[in-house]
Design a protein around this motif. Structure first.
Motif, short mmCIF file in Angstrom:
data_model
loop_
_atom_site.label_atom_id
_atom_site.label_comp_id
_atom_site.label_asym_id
_atom_site.label_seq_id
_atom_site.Cartn_x
_atom_site.Cartn_y
_atom_site.Cartn_z
N LYS A 220 0.82 -1.21 0.00
CA LYS A 220 0.00 0.00 0.00
C LYS A 220 0.85 1.26 0.00
O LYS A 220 0.55 2.25 0.68
CB LYS A 220 -0.97 0.01 1.18
CG LYS A 220 -1.97 -1.14 1.14
CD LYS A 220 -2.94 -1.09 2.31
CE LYS A 220 -3.94 -2.24 2.23
NZ LYS A 220 -4.89 -2.23 3.37
N LYS A 221 1.96 1.20 -0.76
CA LYS A 221 2.85 2.37 -0.93
C LYS A 221 3.49 2.83 0.36
O LYS A 221 3.79 4.02 0.54
CB LYS A 221 2.09 3.53 -1.59
CG LYS A 221 1.45 3.19 -2.93
CD LYS A 221 2.48 2.86 -3.99
CE LYS A 221 1.83 2.59 -5.33
NZ LYS A 221 2.83 2.24 -6.37
N THR A 222 3.72 1.90 1.28
CA THR A 222 4.45 2.21 2.50
C THR A 222 5.76 1.42 2.49
O THR A 222 5.82 0.32 1.94
CB THR A 222 3.64 1.87 3.76
OG1 THR A 222 3.36 0.46 3.78
CG2 THR A 222 2.32 2.64 3.78
N TYR A 223 6.78 1.99 3.16
CA TYR A 223 8.11 1.40 3.05
C TYR A 223 8.88 1.54 4.36
O TYR A 223 8.58 2.39 5.20
CB TYR A 223 8.92 2.09 1.94
CG TYR A 223 8.21 2.13 0.63
CD1 TYR A 223 8.25 1.04 -0.24
CD2 TYR A 223 7.45 3.24 0.24
CE1 TYR A 223 7.57 1.06 -1.45
CE2 TYR A 223 6.76 3.27 -0.96
CZ TYR A 223 6.82 2.16 -1.80
OH TYR A 223 6.14 2.18 -2.99
N ILE A 224 9.88 0.68 4.50
CA ILE A 224 10.94 0.87 5.48
C ILE A 224 12.19 1.26 4.69
O ILE A 224 12.52 0.62 3.69
CB ILE A 224 11.24 -0.41 6.27
CG1 ILE A 224 10.10 -0.72 7.25
CG2 ILE A 224 12.56 -0.30 7.02
CD1 ILE A 224 10.07 0.17 8.48
N VAL A 225 12.87 2.32 5.11
CA VAL A 225 14.17 2.65 4.53
C VAL A 225 15.19 2.79 5.66
O VAL A 225 14.85 3.20 6.77
CB VAL A 225 14.14 3.94 3.66
CG1 VAL A 225 13.15 3.79 2.51
CG2 VAL A 225 13.80 5.16 4.49
N THR A 226 16.41 2.41 5.34
CA THR A 226 17.46 2.47 6.35
C THR A 226 18.58 3.39 5.91
O THR A 226 18.85 3.53 4.72
CB THR A 226 18.06 1.07 6.63
OG1 THR A 226 18.55 0.52 5.40
CG2 THR A 226 17.01 0.14 7.21
N LYS A 231 19.95 4.42 11.29
CA LYS A 231 18.56 4.87 11.39
C LYS A 231 17.64 4.02 10.52
O LYS A 231 17.99 3.67 9.39
CB LYS A 231 18.44 6.34 10.98
CG LYS A 231 19.11 7.29 11.96
CD LYS A 231 18.92 8.74 11.56
CE LYS A 231 19.58 9.68 12.57
NZ LYS A 231 19.41 11.11 12.19
N VAL A 232 16.46 3.71 11.09
CA VAL A 232 15.43 2.97 10.37
C VAL A 232 14.18 3.84 10.33
O VAL A 232 13.66 4.25 11.38
CB VAL A 232 15.11 1.62 11.06
CG1 VAL A 232 14.02 0.88 10.29
CG2 VAL A 232 16.37 0.77 11.17
N TRP A 233 13.69 4.12 9.13
CA TRP A 233 12.55 5.01 8.93
C TRP A 233 11.35 4.27 8.37
O TRP A 233 11.49 3.34 7.57
CB TRP A 233 12.91 6.13 7.93
CG TRP A 233 13.98 7.07 8.37
CD1 TRP A 233 15.33 6.90 8.22
CD2 TRP A 233 13.80 8.33 9.02
NE1 TRP A 233 16.01 7.98 8.73
CE2 TRP A 233 15.09 8.89 9.22
CE3 TRP A 233 12.69 9.06 9.43
CZ2 TRP A 233 15.29 10.11 9.82
CZ3 TRP A 233 12.88 10.29 10.03
CH2 TRP A 233 14.17 10.81 10.22
N TYR A 234 10.18 4.73 8.78
CA TYR A 234 8.92 4.27 8.17
C TYR A 234 8.42 5.37 7.25
O TYR A 234 8.28 6.52 7.66
CB TYR A 234 7.89 3.99 9.26
CG TYR A 234 6.51 3.64 8.76
CD1 TYR A 234 6.32 2.66 7.79
CD2 TYR A 234 5.38 4.29 9.27
CE1 TYR A 234 5.04 2.35 7.34
CE2 TYR A 234 4.10 3.97 8.83
CZ TYR A 234 3.95 3.00 7.86
OH TYR A 234 2.69 2.68 7.41
N VAL A 235 8.20 5.02 5.99
CA VAL A 235 7.69 5.97 5.01
C VAL A 235 6.22 5.67 4.76
O VAL A 235 5.87 4.58 4.30
CB VAL A 235 8.48 5.88 3.68
CG1 VAL A 235 7.92 6.87 2.67
CG2 VAL A 235 9.96 6.14 3.92
N LYS A 236 5.36 6.63 5.04
CA LYS A 236 3.92 6.45 4.87
C LYS A 236 3.53 6.68 3.41
O LYS A 236 4.30 7.21 2.61
CB LYS A 236 3.16 7.42 5.77
CG LYS A 236 3.44 7.22 7.26
CD LYS A 236 2.64 8.21 8.10
CE LYS A 236 2.95 8.07 9.57
NZ LYS A 236 2.16 9.02 10.40
#
Length: 282
Positions: A220-226, A231-236
């Motif tokens: 659903k167009k959401t991601y984890i990027v590191t 750092k670990v980010w959640y992209v909505k």
């Protein structure tokens, strides 16, 4: 203001909060491997065998390092075979096409037999400086590769190497993910880009604080990027970001992540910390 209008506004605010809360995630630690995985840079989940492949640089990334290897690890974090494939040069990103595992070396891409771990072929990339991640379009059978040293994206198709994209805004290109006929690119400035390979049109999805090492699609167009530094980010889906973990103060890295969509477990290689950590996404 009437009571009915107040109630309506209150309901809208509550609905907004509920939606916002539903869009967030949490990372819950599950396990961590032992430290036999030397300088793990990338983790790849392989659903056919239900195993993880871990690209271990085994020291620093350099042209002189010929001691890198691919480890096979169980979903419980136990090492199945430490050196499934070896004699590699500074292994980093990986991808699977059919029964072959592709992995970047410094200036070439190695093709490995998934059944035996034997190196079948190598594809030199002309002028490459620091090949990094891999993503694969399994439908068109295209292997995409980033060169962080030159800010380029390459492709291997039918054994032939070609340049896909270079120049602004690409710089320090690293993480890759292919989904929905789009190639997501983690830029060195922290921008998450989306490339249409057919038209070469680039668009920006999100921005984080530093260069993007790994990208995992959660649906659903959401991601984890590191970010490699930790750092670990959640992209909505709307492009906003949330920092979910930061181990940079402890000098524990977060390199190129793997993801099991069935169990919703994220696998994070810690590079110089010599382990892989698993997190349940809730």
């Amino acid at each position: 203001m009437s009571k009915s209008l107040l109630f309506m506004l209150a309901g809208l605010v509550a609905g907004t909060l509920t939606t916002s809360q539903a869009q967030t995630i949490d990372l819950a630690p599950v396990w961590e491997t032992d430290t036999t995985l030397k300088t793990p840079e990338s983790v790849l989940f392989e659903p056919g065998q239900n195993v993880l492949y871990v690209a271990c640089i085994n020291s620093g990334p350099s042209l002189e390092n010929k001691n890198s290897y691919i480890a096979k690890v169980g979903l419980d974090g136990k090492v199945i075979k430490l050196k499934f494939a070896e004699g590699l040069n500074s292994t980093k990103g990986m991808g699977i096409l059919g029964d072959k595992l592709f992995v970047t070396e410094m200036t070439q891409v190695a093709e490995i037999d998934l059944a035996t771990g034997k190196i079948l072929n190598r594809y030199p990339i002309e002028g490459a400086k620091f090949l990094n991640d891999i993503a694969i379009d399994t439908q068109k059978k295209v292997v995409y590769i980033t060169d962080s040293g030159h800010g380029k994206v390459w492709a291997i198709n039918g054994g032939k190497v070609s340049l896909v994209l270079e120049g602004d805004p690409l710089k320090g290109t690293n993480g890759l993910l292919f989904e929905d006929n789009q190639l997501l690119i983690g830029n060195g400035d922290g921008t998450l880009l989306s490339l249409d390979p057919a038209t070469k049109k680039l668009s920006t999805i999100a921005k984080v604080s530093g260069g993007i090492d790994g990208i995992a699609g959660l649906g659903k167009k959401t991601y984890i990027v590191t970010e490699w530094a930790g750092k670990v980010w959640y992209v909505k889906a709307d492009g906003t970001t949330e920092l979910k973990s930061d181990t940079s103060p402890q000098k524990i890295n977060s390199a190129d992540v793997g993801y099991n969509p069935k169990t919703k477990v994220l696998f994070v290689p810690t590079f110089f910390h010599n382990t892989v950590k698993a997190f349940a996404i809730k």
